[in-house]
Write a protein that holds these residues in place. Structure first.
Motif, mmCIF file in Angstrom:
data_model
loop_
_atom_site.group_PDB
_atom_site.id
_atom_site.type_symbol
_atom_site.label_atom_id
_atom_site.label_comp_id
_atom_site.label_asym_id
_atom_site.label_seq_id
_atom_site.Cartn_x
_atom_site.Cartn_y
_atom_site.Cartn_z
ATOM 1 N N CYS A 19 -59.930 20.216 80.855
ATOM 2 C CA CYS A 19 -58.834 19.393 80.642
ATOM 3 C C CYS A 19 -58.235 20.207 79.487
ATOM 4 C CB CYS A 19 -59.183 17.894 79.973
ATOM 5 S SG CYS A 19 -57.711 17.162 79.273
ATOM 6 N N PHE A 21 -55.630 19.406 77.656
ATOM 7 C CA PHE A 21 -55.423 18.511 76.350
ATOM 8 C C PHE A 21 -56.439 18.126 75.593
ATOM 9 C CE2 PHE A 21 -52.094 17.714 79.589
ATOM 10 C CZ PHE A 21 -50.996 18.057 78.760
ATOM 11 N N CYS A 22 -57.848 18.207 76.114
ATOM 12 C CA CYS A 22 -58.899 18.197 75.538
ATOM 13 C C CYS A 22 -59.009 19.454 74.494
ATOM 14 C CB CYS A 22 -60.054 18.053 75.937
ATOM 15 S SG CYS A 22 -60.331 16.272 76.659
ATOM 16 N N HIS A 61 -60.644 11.834 75.727
ATOM 17 C CA HIS A 61 -60.178 11.727 76.935
ATOM 18 C C HIS A 61 -60.237 10.484 77.752
ATOM 19 C CE1 HIS A 61 -59.600 14.105 80.570
ATOM 20 N NE2 HIS A 61 -60.194 13.209 81.374
ATOM 21 N N HIS A 112 -55.902 13.523 81.621
ATOM 22 C CA HIS A 112 -55.819 13.019 80.138
ATOM 23 C C HIS A 112 -54.327 12.169 80.019
ATOM 24 C CE1 HIS A 112 -57.225 14.105 76.087
ATOM 25 N NE2 HIS A 112 -56.256 13.193 75.954
HETATM 26 ZN ZN LIG Z 1 -58.742 15.353 78.084
#
Ligand SMILES: [Zn+2]
Length: 364
Positions: A19, A21-22, A61, A112
């Motif tokens: 991910c 965004f993580c 998440h 996400h």
């Molecule tokens: Zn994420």
């Protein structure tokens, strides 16, 4: 809220590994960060729809909204009010949108959960959220859908208040605010409480299209306190769940409109819940701005304003220093007052419990 079983957790862990965004949150991936608190991180969308397009991402998440636990939900959505204020000020705009996509069909592109915050004004090139075109939808089906929602939504909210009691929620003498009388006349309200009402949309864009209104504020979301802001999103989230579960929608969009823009001429505050179905013909997705604005410039302008929001949040998170003598004094004062008022119910007196506990502490 969705219960997270070990199987779901395993899937989530797998998603997290890839991910982006993580990775932004962990710092592994660079971003144009503009805000951060305990629960969320805000960064500029690198392909903005308008000048001042912020992505708010929960630090954990969560794939969709129903996965967000209540405490995080309250903090995240409560912060949207001061953040809209900050972004509007930074970009000097008259309005704003909050855009949420639940599910691929609604335009969700990453696993996400994200909240898009858009600064809006007349002539900014975005014209997606008027929702005033008459759409071809089945009347009978829509009528049945609305009846089902009018039945289910109040039950969901009643459960919500049982789990999260609110001082302001008494269900006594409920009235509809003056600025909502036009909506009230249409007799399509499917839910009402002290802070929010939900009505069926007058020009529904899909079967089950709902609108949440604030009982406290006609136009500007940023005028609401954090609790009211979070409550409106709670109601919107239950609407989304109601259409998702009850009507078999394949996804939902939640779109908040506040203040004036080309597609919100009267500047009214509305949160639209749009159930999404396969091939429903709705086009809510924007094209990235051309040419791309100077993101560094926008980042520094927004940070100048969100700085204060971050600061206020940190102050709130600081543990309170307990001054025993002072606290006892306050408690004693309260007690005297209560005695004067001839308080009869002594079985559930929190002040007594606290003062007893403090006395014990002191004697130890
Ligand atoms: Zn994420």
């Amino acid at each position: 809220m969705v219960e997270i079983t070990p199987e779901i957790q395993e899937q989530l862990d797998e998603q997290k590994k890839n991910c982006i965004f993580c990775k932004i949150i962990s710092g592994e991936q660079e971003s144009k960060q503009v805000y951060q608190d305990k629960f969320i991180l805000g960064a500029l969308d690198i392909n903005p729809a308008v000048k001042g397009h912020v992505l708010l991402m929960p630090k954990e998440h969560y794939p969709i909204m129903p996965y967000i636990p209540p405490e995080t939900f309250k903090q995240m959505f409560g912060q949207i009010a001061p953040l809209i204020n900050a972004v509007k000020k930074a970009m000097m705009t008259t309005g704003a949108n909050v855009f949420i996509a639940n599910g691929g069909i609604a335009g969700q592109q990453s696993p996400h959960f994200l909240i898009h915050l858009l600064a809006r004004e007349n002539g900014d090139g975005l014209n997606h959220f008027s929702f005033d075109k008459k759409q071809h939808i089945e009347e009978q089906k829509t009528k049945e859908a609305n009846e089902l929602i009018a039945h289910n939504l109040p039950l969901m909210l009643r459960n919500h208040f049982t789990r999260n009691p609110a001082k302001w929620h008494t269900e006594k003498n409920l009235t509809i605010a003056k600025h909502l009388q036009e909506i009230n006349k249409q007799k399509q309200i499917v839910y009402a409480d002290e802070k929010a009402i939900v009505s069926v949309a007058q020009t529904p864009q899909a079967t089950g299209h709902l609108i949440v209104y604030s009982q406290e504020e006609e136009k500007y979301f940023e005028n609401l306190n954090n609790e009211s802001a979070a409550h409106l999103f709670y109601v919107a989230s239950y609407c989304a769940t109601a259409v998702f579960e009850g009507l078999g929608a394949h996804g939902t969009n939640i779109i908040l409109k506040t203040g004036e823009s080309g597609d919100n001429k009267d500047g009214k505050l509305e949160i639209h819940i749009l159930p999404r179905y396969e091939e429903d013909g709705l086009d809510l997705l924007w094209k990235p701005m051309e040419p791309k604005p100077n993101l560094d410039d926008i980042q520094s302008k927004i940070k100048d304003e969100t700085f204060l929001v971050e600061y206020a949040m940190k102050e709130e998170e600081k543990p309170r220093v307990v001054d025993l003598d002072k606290d006892i004094q306050i408690i004693t004062e309260k007690k005297t007052k209560k005695t004067e008022e001839k308080e009869e119910n002594k079985t559930d007196n929190k002040e007594d419990e606290i003062s007893e506990a403090i006395k014990q502490l002191k004697s130890e």
